[in-house]
Write an enzyme that holds these catalytic residues in place. Structure first.
Site, PDB file in Angstrom:
ATOM      1  N   HIS A   1      14.828 -18.975 -19.032  1.00  0.00           N
ATOM      2  CA  HIS A   1      14.545 -20.364 -18.640  1.00  0.00           C
ATOM      3  C   HIS A   1      14.137 -20.389 -17.170  1.00  0.00           C
ATOM      4  CE1 HIS A   1      15.152 -24.589 -17.638  1.00  0.00           C
ATOM      5  NE2 HIS A   1      14.973 -24.822 -18.928  1.00  0.00           N
TER       6      HIS A   1
ATOM      7  N   GLU B   1       6.991 -24.198 -20.081  1.00  0.00           N
ATOM      8  CA  GLU B   1       7.566 -25.297 -19.295  1.00  0.00           C
ATOM      9  C   GLU B   1       7.054 -25.186 -17.859  1.00  0.00           C
ATOM     10  OE1 GLU B   1      11.668 -26.854 -20.910  1.00  0.00           O
ATOM     11  OE2 GLU B   1      11.962 -25.179 -19.552  1.00  0.00           O
TER      12      GLU B   1
END
Ligand code: G3P
EC number: 5.3.1.1
Length: 215
Positions: free
Chosen positions: A86, A134
């Protein structure tokens, strides 16, 4: 559509959000809804019956690894999948590879995150179940990636397909409405990662229902 709600370290009640995730998931046939709490909350969250994911696992096996997160322990706590890399928990490429291997060994589904289509291609080559694009600058802004940067989602879909057509593509950052989820799907994304839109909502069930309603 797969909707994965990442609770990060937000000060929400993980069990209350998990119950909302479970209820909304059970109320729809068109979306799969799951929640990724902090590692220490995995067991309590999994006990609600919500599909539970880890936010991270380390590229390690059993042994002398103080302070690390072992994939098998995450699975024992009830998680069925894990995020890897992430943007708030970045790893070196070799460690992303090792974390995917560790998750596979423990029977966890994997989503490897990346910033842009070039990184998505590299991530897809490591054969996770899915990759998620992202753009870091949109995370937490409430401005959806599907609207602010549709090219990055389309580019990620193309980059992953170019490497391995079995790897699904998700997108995330700023997603908070059902229209954002629909737009992500129209760009070729098979799901979304989101956090603040649910974790910071006064009523997580209402926020989640709004996400799946237009699907
Ligand atoms: O993992 C999802 C996340 O990084 C997106 O955050 O708050 O923009 O939905 P948010």
């Amino acid at each position: 559509m797969f909707i994965l709600v990442n609770l990060k370290t937000y000060p929400c009640d993980p069990v209350a959000v998990a119950e909302a995730v479970r209820d909304v998931d059970e109320s729809t046939d068109v979306a799969r809804v799951a929640v990724a709490p902090q590692a220490t909350h995995l067991e309590r969250v999994a006990e609600t019956g919500a599909e539970t994911w880890a936010q991270h696992v380390d590229p390690i096996d059993y042994g002398s690894n103080t302070g690390h997160t072992l994939a098998e322990t995450v699975a024992d706590a009830g998680a069925v999948g894990t995020l890897i890399n992430h943007s708030e928990r970045r790893l070196k490429l070799a460690d992303v590879d090792g974390a995917v291997e560790a998750a596979d060994r423990a029977g966890l589904e994997t989503v490897v995150c990346a910033n842009n289509p070039a990184q998505i291609g590299a991530a897809a080559a490591l054969e996770p179940d899915a990759v998620a694009v992202e753009p870091p600058e949109l995370i937490g802004t409430g401005t959806p990636v599907s609207q602010a940067d549709p090219e990055i989602v389309e580019g990620a879909v193309a980059a992953a397909a170019n490497v391995d057509s079995d790897v699904s593509v998700l997108c995330g950052a700023g997603i908070s409405t059902g229209d954002d989820v629909v737009a992500a799907g129209e760009l070729g994304s098979e799901g979304v990662l989101l956090a603040s839109g649910v974790a910071k909502a006064d009523d997580p069930t209402a926020a989640l229902s709004d996400l799946v309603d237009p699907l």
